[in-house]
Design a protein around this motif. Structure first.
Motif, PDB file in Angstrom:
ATOM      1  N   HIS A 185     -13.918  -0.162   2.037  1.00  0.00           N
ATOM      2  CA  HIS A 185     -12.515  -0.577   1.996  1.00  0.00           C
ATOM      3  C   HIS A 185     -11.657   0.629   1.653  1.00  0.00           C
ATOM      4  CE1 HIS A 185     -14.711  -4.335   0.981  1.00  0.00           C
ATOM      5  NE2 HIS A 185     -13.898  -4.804   1.904  1.00  0.00           N
ATOM      6  N   LEU A 186     -10.437   0.631   2.183  1.00  0.00           N
ATOM      7  CA  LEU A 186      -9.482   1.695   1.906  1.00  0.00           C
ATOM      8  C   LEU A 186      -8.294   1.104   1.164  1.00  0.00           C
ATOM      9  CD1 LEU A 186      -8.400   4.599   2.271  1.00  0.00           C
ATOM     10  CD2 LEU A 186      -7.471   3.854   4.485  1.00  0.00           C
ATOM     11  N   TYR A 187      -7.983   1.708   0.012  1.00  0.00           N
ATOM     12  CA  TYR A 187      -6.842   1.293  -0.799  1.00  0.00           C
ATOM     13  C   TYR A 187      -5.873   2.466  -0.901  1.00  0.00           C
ATOM     14  CZ  TYR A 187     -10.431  -2.040  -2.293  1.00  0.00           C
ATOM     15  OH  TYR A 187     -11.443  -2.971  -2.320  1.00  0.00           O
ATOM     16  N   LEU A 188      -4.593   2.203  -0.719  1.00  0.00           N
ATOM     17  CA  LEU A 188      -3.560   3.221  -0.883  1.00  0.00           C
ATOM     18  C   LEU A 188      -2.766   2.901  -2.136  1.00  0.00           C
ATOM     19  CD1 LEU A 188      -2.197   3.552   2.782  1.00  0.00           C
ATOM     20  CD2 LEU A 188      -4.159   4.692   1.712  1.00  0.00           C
ATOM     21  N   VAL A 189      -2.655   3.894  -3.026  1.00  0.00           N
ATOM     22  CA  VAL A 189      -1.926   3.740  -4.278  1.00  0.00           C
ATOM     23  C   VAL A 189      -0.877   4.840  -4.331  1.00  0.00           C
ATOM     24  CG1 VAL A 189      -2.085   3.793  -6.800  1.00  0.00           C
ATOM     25  CG2 VAL A 189      -3.941   2.775  -5.455  1.00  0.00           C
ATOM     26  N   GLY A 190       0.373   4.460  -4.493  1.00  0.00           N
ATOM     27  CA  GLY A 190       1.437   5.452  -4.537  1.00  0.00           C
ATOM     28  C   GLY A 190       2.335   5.268  -5.741  1.00  0.00           C
ATOM     29  N   HIS A 191       2.784   6.380  -6.287  1.00  0.00           N
ATOM     30  CA  HIS A 191       3.721   6.374  -7.402  1.00  0.00           C
ATOM     31  C   HIS A 191       5.073   6.877  -6.897  1.00  0.00           C
ATOM     32  CE1 HIS A 191       5.623   8.436 -10.926  1.00  0.00           C
ATOM     33  NE2 HIS A 191       5.467   7.208 -11.383  1.00  0.00           N
ATOM     34  N   SER A 192       6.140   6.113  -7.138  1.00  0.00           N
ATOM     35  CA  SER A 192       7.498   6.501  -6.784  1.00  0.00           C
ATOM     36  C   SER A 192       7.577   6.788  -5.276  1.00  0.00           C
ATOM     37  CB  SER A 192       7.931   7.690  -7.652  1.00  0.00           C
ATOM     38  OG  SER A 192       9.298   7.954  -7.517  1.00  0.00           O
ATOM     39  N   GLN A 193       8.004   7.999  -4.898  1.00  0.00           N
ATOM     40  CA  GLN A 193       8.087   8.304  -3.459  1.00  0.00           C
ATOM     41  C   GLN A 193       6.724   8.183  -2.796  1.00  0.00           C
ATOM     42  OE1 GLN A 193      10.862  11.256  -2.151  1.00  0.00           O
ATOM     43  NE2 GLN A 193       9.381  12.141  -0.711  1.00  0.00           N
ATOM     44  N   GLY A 194       5.665   8.433  -3.532  1.00  0.00           N
ATOM     45  CA  GLY A 194       4.320   8.233  -2.996  1.00  0.00           C
ATOM     46  C   GLY A 194       4.076   6.769  -2.648  1.00  0.00           C
ATOM     47  N   GLY A 195       4.748   5.857  -3.359  1.00  0.00           N
ATOM     48  CA  GLY A 195       4.661   4.436  -3.041  1.00  0.00           C
ATOM     49  C   GLY A 195       5.358   4.112  -1.734  1.00  0.00           C
ATOM     50  N   VAL A 196       6.504   4.741  -1.505  1.00  0.00           N
ATOM     51  CA  VAL A 196       7.210   4.566  -0.235  1.00  0.00           C
ATOM     52  C   VAL A 196       6.321   5.052   0.908  1.00  0.00           C
ATOM     53  CG1 VAL A 196       9.202   5.321   1.139  1.00  0.00           C
ATOM     54  CG2 VAL A 196       9.495   4.757  -1.286  1.00  0.00           C
ATOM     55  N   LEU A 197       5.763   6.238   0.745  1.00  0.00           N
ATOM     56  CA  LEU A 197       4.913   6.817   1.790  1.00  0.00           C
ATOM     57  C   LEU A 197       3.638   6.002   1.993  1.00  0.00           C
ATOM     58  CD1 LEU A 197       5.593  10.442   0.712  1.00  0.00           C
ATOM     59  CD2 LEU A 197       6.160   9.515   2.958  1.00  0.00           C
ATOM     60  N   SER A 198       3.047   5.509   0.910  1.00  0.00           N
ATOM     61  CA  SER A 198       1.847   4.671   1.031  1.00  0.00           C
ATOM     62  C   SER A 198       2.167   3.391   1.791  1.00  0.00           C
ATOM     63  CB  SER A 198       1.278   4.340  -0.354  1.00  0.00           C
ATOM     64  OG  SER A 198       0.798   5.506  -0.986  1.00  0.00           O
ATOM     65  N   SER A 199       3.327   2.804   1.521  1.00  0.00           N
ATOM     66  CA  SER A 199       3.745   1.596   2.239  1.00  0.00           C
ATOM     67  C   SER A 199       3.892   1.872   3.734  1.00  0.00           C
ATOM     68  CB  SER A 199       5.076   1.075   1.687  1.00  0.00           C
ATOM     69  OG  SER A 199       4.945   0.702   0.348  1.00  0.00           O
ATOM     70  N   MET A 200       4.495   2.999   4.057  1.00  0.00           N
ATOM     71  CA  MET A 200       4.668   3.367   5.458  1.00  0.00           C
ATOM     72  C   MET A 200       3.306   3.605   6.121  1.00  0.00           C
ATOM     73  SD  MET A 200       8.019   5.770   4.962  1.00  0.00           S
ATOM     74  CE  MET A 200       8.541   5.941   6.668  1.00  0.00           C
ATOM     75  N   MET A 201       2.402   4.278   5.406  1.00  0.00           N
ATOM     76  CA  MET A 201       1.079   4.553   5.968  1.00  0.00           C
ATOM     77  C   MET A 201       0.301   3.262   6.191  1.00  0.00           C
ATOM     78  SD  MET A 201       1.190   7.686   6.558  1.00  0.00           S
ATOM     79  CE  MET A 201      -0.453   7.869   7.165  1.00  0.00           C
ATOM     80  N   ALA A 202       0.451   2.298   5.281  1.00  0.00           N
ATOM     81  CA  ALA A 202      -0.224   1.008   5.462  1.00  0.00           C
ATOM     82  C   ALA A 202       0.260   0.343   6.745  1.00  0.00           C
ATOM     83  CB  ALA A 202       0.022   0.114   4.252  1.00  0.00           C
ATOM     84  N   GLY A 203       1.525   0.551   7.085  1.00  0.00           N
ATOM     85  CA  GLY A 203       2.052   0.023   8.341  1.00  0.00           C
ATOM     86  C   GLY A 203       1.466   0.708   9.561  1.00  0.00           C
ATOM     87  N   PHE A 204       1.145   1.992   9.449  1.00  0.00           N
ATOM     88  CA  PHE A 204       0.516   2.724  10.550  1.00  0.00           C
ATOM     89  C   PHE A 204      -0.949   2.323  10.741  1.00  0.00           C
ATOM     90  CE2 PHE A 204       3.819   6.078   9.667  1.00  0.00           C
ATOM     91  CZ  PHE A 204       4.451   6.003  10.899  1.00  0.00           C
ATOM     92  N   TYR A 205      -1.603   1.906   9.664  1.00  0.00           N
ATOM     93  CA  TYR A 205      -3.026   1.611   9.694  1.00  0.00           C
ATOM     94  C   TYR A 205      -3.330   0.205   9.163  1.00  0.00           C
ATOM     95  CZ  TYR A 205      -3.551   6.657  10.321  1.00  0.00           C
ATOM     96  OH  TYR A 205      -3.483   7.940  10.785  1.00  0.00           O
ATOM     97  N   PRO A 206      -2.701  -0.832   9.719  1.00  0.00           N
ATOM     98  CA  PRO A 206      -2.899  -2.182   9.170  1.00  0.00           C
ATOM     99  C   PRO A 206      -4.345  -2.683   9.285  1.00  0.00           C
ATOM    100  CG  PRO A 206      -1.770  -2.320  11.266  1.00  0.00           C
ATOM    101  CD  PRO A 206      -1.843  -0.854  10.894  1.00  0.00           C
TER     102      PRO A 206
END
Length: 133
Positions: free
Chosen positions: A105-126
């Protein structure tokens, strides 16, 4: 489990990263993304290093990295943008897909702007991202 320093190359830029992989056949992978002007140096912010240690203690692989223009990664901070940070993140995920063969399993964890980028990346790799934090 030992965390080791690696370099991930993207468009001629060298991005500094740290990776830990458990000595098991299968494992979950957590990619940790820093916020704006955040970096892997624990003297600057120890939130993600401490989180990485706790995840590693649970048997999870971790990958964390400095975005371009931050910490030990190349590139001037003046040239940093959301767009080229997404390119950095794509390069990091490509490293994960190519090298962490035991990933379940792949989990993306982002802090602050890293959270914005992680959210965007999750959209690229649903189809590849299991959880987003």
């Amino acid at each position: 489990m030992v965390e080791k320093d690696i370099t991930i190359t993207r468009d001629g830029l060298r991005l500094a990263a740290k990776v830990s992989i458990p000595n098991t056949e299968k494992y979950d992978v957590v990619v940790l993304a820093y916020g704006f002007v955040g970096m892997m140096d624990p003297k600057v912010n120890d939130l993600l290093p401490v989180l990485a240690e706790k995840l590693q203690a649970k048997g999870m692989a971790t990958v964390r990295f400095d975005f371009n223009g931050h910490g030990l990664s190349e590139g001037p901070l003046d040239n940093m943008s959301i767009y080229n940070e997404l390119e950095d993140y794509h390069a990091v995920l490509q490293y994960v897909f190519d090298n962490l063969k035991g990933m379940e399993h792949l989990y993306l964890v982002g802090h602050s702007q890293g959270g914005v980028l992680s959210s965007m990346m999750a959209g690229f790799y649903p189809d590849k991202v299991s959880k987003l934090v």
